[in-house]
Scaffold this motif. Structure first.
Motif, short mmCIF file in Angstrom:
data_model
loop_
_atom_site.label_atom_id
_atom_site.label_comp_id
_atom_site.label_asym_id
_atom_site.label_seq_id
_atom_site.Cartn_x
_atom_site.Cartn_y
_atom_site.Cartn_z
N LYS A 1 0.94 -1.24 0.13
CA LYS A 1 -0.03 0.10 -0.03
C LYS A 1 0.79 1.26 0.11
CE LYS A 1 -3.68 2.30 2.61
NZ LYS A 1 -4.36 2.25 3.77
N ALA A 2 1.75 1.17 0.84
CA ALA A 2 2.73 2.32 0.94
C ALA A 2 3.72 2.64 -0.34
CB ALA A 2 3.81 2.41 1.82
N PHE A 3 4.11 1.42 -0.85
CA PHE A 3 5.01 1.65 -2.04
C PHE A 3 4.19 2.05 -3.28
CE2 PHE A 3 8.30 -0.14 0.78
CZ PHE A 3 9.60 -0.22 -0.06
N SER A 4 2.89 1.59 -3.26
CA SER A 4 2.28 1.79 -4.56
C SER A 4 1.70 3.25 -4.83
CB SER A 4 0.47 1.19 -4.16
OG SER A 4 0.67 -0.02 -4.17
N ALA A 5 2.22 4.17 -3.76
CA ALA A 5 2.26 5.48 -3.94
C ALA A 5 3.29 6.09 -4.88
CB ALA A 5 2.41 6.34 -2.58
N GLY A 6 4.22 5.17 -5.24
CA GLY A 6 5.10 5.45 -6.20
C GLY A 6 6.52 6.24 -5.73
N PHE A 7 7.46 5.58 -5.28
CA PHE A 7 8.78 6.38 -4.84
C PHE A 7 9.99 6.25 -5.65
CE2 PHE A 7 5.95 5.81 -1.26
CZ PHE A 7 5.74 7.19 -0.77
N ASP A 8 10.87 7.29 -5.69
CA ASP A 8 12.05 7.05 -6.35
C ASP A 8 13.23 6.54 -5.65
OD1 ASP A 8 11.31 8.49 -8.86
OD2 ASP A 8 10.89 10.25 -7.24
N ALA A 9 12.78 6.76 -4.19
CA ALA A 9 14.01 6.44 -3.20
C ALA A 9 13.60 5.87 -2.08
CB ALA A 9 15.08 7.45 -2.68
N ILE A 10 13.96 4.84 -1.42
CA ILE A 10 13.70 4.56 0.15
C ILE A 10 14.72 4.36 0.99
CG2 ILE A 10 11.37 3.29 -0.72
CD1 ILE A 10 13.52 0.71 0.62
N PHE A 11 14.58 4.55 2.16
CA PHE A 11 15.51 4.24 3.22
C PHE A 11 14.86 3.24 4.40
CE2 PHE A 11 17.09 5.00 7.57
CZ PHE A 11 18.18 4.94 7.49
N PHE A 12 15.80 2.30 4.74
CA PHE A 12 15.35 1.71 5.81
C PHE A 12 16.49 1.00 6.69
CE2 PHE A 12 16.62 -1.65 2.90
CZ PHE A 12 16.84 -2.80 3.50
N THR A 13 16.22 0.45 7.80
CA THR A 13 17.27 -0.10 8.74
C THR A 13 16.27 -1.12 9.50
OG1 THR A 13 18.80 0.05 10.41
CG2 THR A 13 17.08 1.52 10.52
N ILE A 14 16.63 -2.13 9.73
CA ILE A 14 16.05 -3.16 10.73
C ILE A 14 16.75 -3.71 11.82
CG2 ILE A 14 15.01 -5.59 10.56
CD1 ILE A 14 14.60 -5.21 7.59
#
Length: 309
Positions: free
Chosen positions: A63-76
């Motif tokens: 649902k979030a990614f469907s908004a369309g993004f050029d870049a993402i940041f994550f850590t786990i």
């Protein structure tokens, strides 16, 4: 550029949000488990779109990614129960990256991944499943997922966060005695230097990769602010607070037991395999890190912590 900040309320993610929230060239969105938390309030107040969910929820990620993004940041955060939830969560994120054709992935890892030989030498007597024996290899495995995602990537490898000594939920795990007794129980040799950094600087550094993607494309960068012993860190804490902070003097029986402790065993190992010579401020990126003393003496960072008078 449209940017999705996963783990947006943590040290790293909040630093990235702060760095880009007023930048007209970038449109931020955030992904967090609890959009109504106190930690999420600054994100809401900045008018940033927040998606609710956790990394185990594939539908929420889609649902979030469907908004369309050029870049993402994550850590786990690591799976401290000894399972592979962290690896599975990373796979969910990378699968979403591939499905939605994200062009740039930024991952906040940890210093010293890829040097497993050092860990094997220092910890060959630890039992299988010990926190140390799985933590760095799993971080490396997540890095491998990022490298093979098909997107341009930047992997940022920070050392010990100064927040570990200050933020209540970090201190509760790492140094539970510190807020009430002003004693740091740390199994690192007090004269052994280690790299420290303001965790939010990791997010600010990631923001530079978003602003300058060509310069940071497919780079793996170890960062750090200052090389300090625990004796030196204690002195900085004293100066910042005026409080009589002390290092714990380990009785022999307790010292022996630290070998297999999931935190203290790691700290003992730091003394055995030495500090990371590749840490520090990589000059080619021209980034200004926050000095440790300056961070400790900032009233904003003291608020709600044991640093307050």
């Amino acid at each position: 550029m449209k940017v999705l900040v996963l783990s947006a309320t943590g040290c790293m993610g909040s630093g990235l949000v702060e760095a880009l929230k007023d930048d007209p060239n970038h449109q931020l969105s955030a992904f967090t488990r609890n959009p109504d938390s106190d930690a999420a309030k600054p994100i809401k107040d900045a008018g940033i779109t927040i998606f609710k969910g956790d990394f185990s929820d594939k539908e929420a990620l889609d649902k979030a990614f469907s908004a369309g993004f050029d870049a993402i940041f994550f850590t786990i955060f690591p799976d401290l129960a000894g399972g592979d939830a962290d690896i599975e969560q990373a796979q969910n994120i990378i699968d979403a990256v591939k499905r939605h054709n994200v062009k740039q992935v930024l991952y906040g890892s940890v210093a010293r991944t890829g040097t497993q030989e050092s860990f094997d030498r220092a910890f060959n007597n630890l039992p299988d499943g010990n926190f140390l024996k799985v933590y760095w290899p799993k971080k490396w495995k997540i890095e491998e997922l990022v490298r093979t995602s098909g997107a341009d990537y930047t992997i940022i490898k920070p050392p010990t966060f100064i927040q570990n000594l200050v933020w209540p939920h970090y201190v509760a795990m790492m140094f539970p005695e510190l807020p009430t007794s002003l004693v740091i129980k740390d199994a690192t040799d007090p004269n052994h230097p280690q790299w420290w950094v303001d965790g939010s600087d990791t997010g600010r550094f990631a923001a530079e990769a978003i602003k300058n993607p060509d310069k940071f494309r497919n780079k793996e960068i170890t960062i750090g602010t200052e090389l300090l012993t625990m004796n030196e860190m204690v002195e900085k804490l004293r100066q910042a607070t005026g409080k009589d902070v002390q290092l714990y003097k380990w009785p022999a029986d307790e010292w022996e037991a630290t070998k297999t402790h999931f935190i203290h065993g790691v700290k003992r190992g730091f003394s055995e395999f030495g500090y990371d010579p590749e840490g520090g401020n990589p000059k080619e990126y021209e980034f200004e890190f926050t000095p440790i003393s300056k961070w400790l003496e900032n009233d904003k960072n003291k608020k709600g912590t044991w640093l307050e008078n």
